[in-house]
Design an enzyme around this catalytic site. Structure first.
Site, mmCIF file in Angstrom:
data_model
loop_
_atom_site.group_PDB
_atom_site.id
_atom_site.type_symbol
_atom_site.label_atom_id
_atom_site.label_comp_id
_atom_site.label_asym_id
_atom_site.label_seq_id
_atom_site.Cartn_x
_atom_site.Cartn_y
_atom_site.Cartn_z
ATOM 1 N N GLY A 41 0.813 -1.204 0.000
ATOM 2 C CA GLY A 41 0.000 0.000 0.000
ATOM 3 C C GLY A 41 0.852 1.260 0.000
ATOM 4 N N SER A 42 0.380 2.256 0.711
ATOM 5 C CA SER A 42 1.020 3.574 0.651
ATOM 6 C C SER A 42 2.406 3.616 1.284
ATOM 7 C CB SER A 42 0.119 4.617 1.319
ATOM 8 O OG SER A 42 -1.061 4.804 0.565
#
Length: 485
Positions: free
Chosen positions: A215-216
């Site tokens: 993810g981020s």
């Protein structure tokens, strides 16, 4: 009469030669066949006739041996077994060895010839060597903070000393007690069957043997690539990024959780985790440069051992531009172990250098003398030092002004990056909550710890899953434990 005696003597000599030839055939030619025969219990009896060496954390053993008084005499015991299982693994009379118990089995069991006082000593005396000890790099306080922080949740924590690569914590939950597998009783068999049929897979070491979409948190890598390639030169300049962002060649519109991401600067986009900005940056950097940066951090490397094998973290190099945009925000085929993401945070903290992580500090003979010392291995540059300095600034901003404020520690500088990773068909799975970070005490000359935490959210709390809410508090506890030790 003399002739008969000579014939008898010759026949006896012939029988003696036949016996010697047969003995040599059995002991030399057929020895491997007999050694490998399942009915031959002598190797097992010899293996377990003495206590096994210990695995140490902070100078104290977390393993032991119990005298059962049976043929397989000594059985393995564990202190705080579930907490240390992702490090020790198990040593079972029925099911073999795993993790450190497996990687260092020769030393711990006494079979390693280096334990002999003199070359060929064991061949002459026939006596086994006492098992040696393995001293780990683990910080007991950090390990406990990680284990208790995860609690009943599924997830993992990896913590590294950035300047050396020493692994300070390695936790995976749910866990299991390896002592229940040590013997060869019916109870051990039942435990083995129960653990292997458990859908939560408690024997899976999620910290090093499972990969997740990061993810981020992968935006640290994308930012490094953008800065190193010159796509971004000023942290505060607008990035000319639309919001929403239509992925190249598709009608798919990528959106953001936060407001204000249109044309946001790299600093603003990093602090508020703007998907649109980083997806476009990845596309602008290009697949070749993105892949080169990811691989410099350790992605796509299947050779990593600590000393047991670590699953390969992946960045897909055969993607189109739309897939590259998703890959650059830690989705699509991008996958990472928690240990790999701790290495990413550690590289930022250590001026752009990636240190090979290691778990064994040194090995000892039974008397305590040092057999071998590990120490830091060679490092490689994941990004320019100037890029690492700017990423430290960006990660510090996430904690001071952005989504990672909960990770702040009084008396220390903390840098972090939150992440919430989608997965499953149509993002149907409960998201994974991530947080990667590093910390440096105000009196420290350099950062002392880098941490990666992933928490597997459940369907029940899907709406409340976030890196800042679930993972960051665990990372903060681990960093505090290291800074105060």
């Amino acid at each position: 009469m003399t002739r008969n005696i000579r014939h008898a003597a010759a026949f006896c000599a012939l029988l003696l030669v036949a016996l010697l030839v047969n003995a040599a055939r059995v002991q030399i030619v057929q020895a491997p066949e007999y050694d490998d025969n399942p009915a031959n219990r002598r190797p097992d009896i010899a293996r377990y006739q003495q206590p096994r060496g210990d695995i140490l954390v902070g100078g104290e053993p977390v393993t032991g041996s119990r005298d059962t008084g049976e043929h397989l005499r000594f059985e393995r015991t564990y202190q705080d077994g579930p907490m240390y299982a992702p490090i020790t693994g198990f040593a079972s009379q029925a099911y073999g060895t795993t993790l450190l118990e497996g990687a260092e089995d020769g030393l711990l069991s006494g079979a390693d010839p280096l334990l002999a006082p003199l070359p060929l000593w064991n061949d002459v005396t026939g006596a086994p060597n006492p098992g040696g000890d393995v001293v780990t790099t683990i910080d007991a306080a950090a390990q406990r903070a990680a284990f208790e922080g995860l609690g009943r949740r599924k997830g993992a924590v990896a913590a590294i000393e950035p300047t050396t690569g020493r692994i300070l914590a390695l936790v995976s939950t749910p866990s299991y007690d390896p002592q229940l597998l040590s013997g060869n009783s019916a109870a051990a068999t039942r435990t083995w069957d129960r653990l292997n049929s458990d859908p939560d897979r408690p024997m899976l070491n999620r910290a090093v043997r499972r990969t997740y979409p990061p993810g981020s948190t992968f935006k640290v890598v994308t930012a490094a690539a953008a800065l190193d390639s010159g796509v971004v030169r000023d942290l505060d300049a607008p990035t000319r990024s639309p919001a929403p962002y239509t992925l190249p060649g598709t009608r798919t519109r990528l959106t953001n959780e936060a407001d204000g991401c249109r044309d946001a600067s790299l600093r603003e986009a990093f602090e508020w985790s703007c998907n649109t900005v980083f997806a476009k940056l990845g596309v602008d950097v290009g697949v070749r440069a993105m892949a080169a940066t990811a691989e410099a951090f350790g992605f796509n490397d299947s050779r990593l051992r600590i000393p047991f094998a670590v699953s390969r973290s992946t960045f897909d190099t055969s993607v189109d531009r739309a897939q590259l945009g998703l890959s650059s925000i830690g989705q699509y085929n991008t996958r990472a172990t928690p240990l790999q993401m701790a290495m990413v945070a550690a590289a930022v903290a250590d001026g752009g250098q990636v240190r090979s992580p290691y778990l064994v500090e040194r090995t000892l003979r039974a008397g305590g003398s040092i057999l071998a010392t590990a120490g830091p291995g060679p490092s490689r540059e994941a990004m320019r030092p100037s890029t690492a300095a700017r990423l430290k600034e960006l990660m510090t901003g996430v904690v001071e002004n952005g989504t990672g404020a909960i990770a702040a520690i009084p008396g220390a500088t903390v840098g972090g990056k939150t992440g919430t990773a989608q997965h499953g068909v149509g993002n149907s799975g409960a998201p994974y909550a991530w947080f990667v970070s590093w910390a440096q005490g105000d009196d420290d000359l350099e950062p002392r710890v880098a941490v990666a935490v992933v928490v597997e959210g459940s369907a029940a709390d899907r709406e409340d899953i976030s890196g800042s809410g679930l993972a960051a508090p665990i990372a903060r506890a681990v960093m505090e434990a290291v800074l105060t030790s």
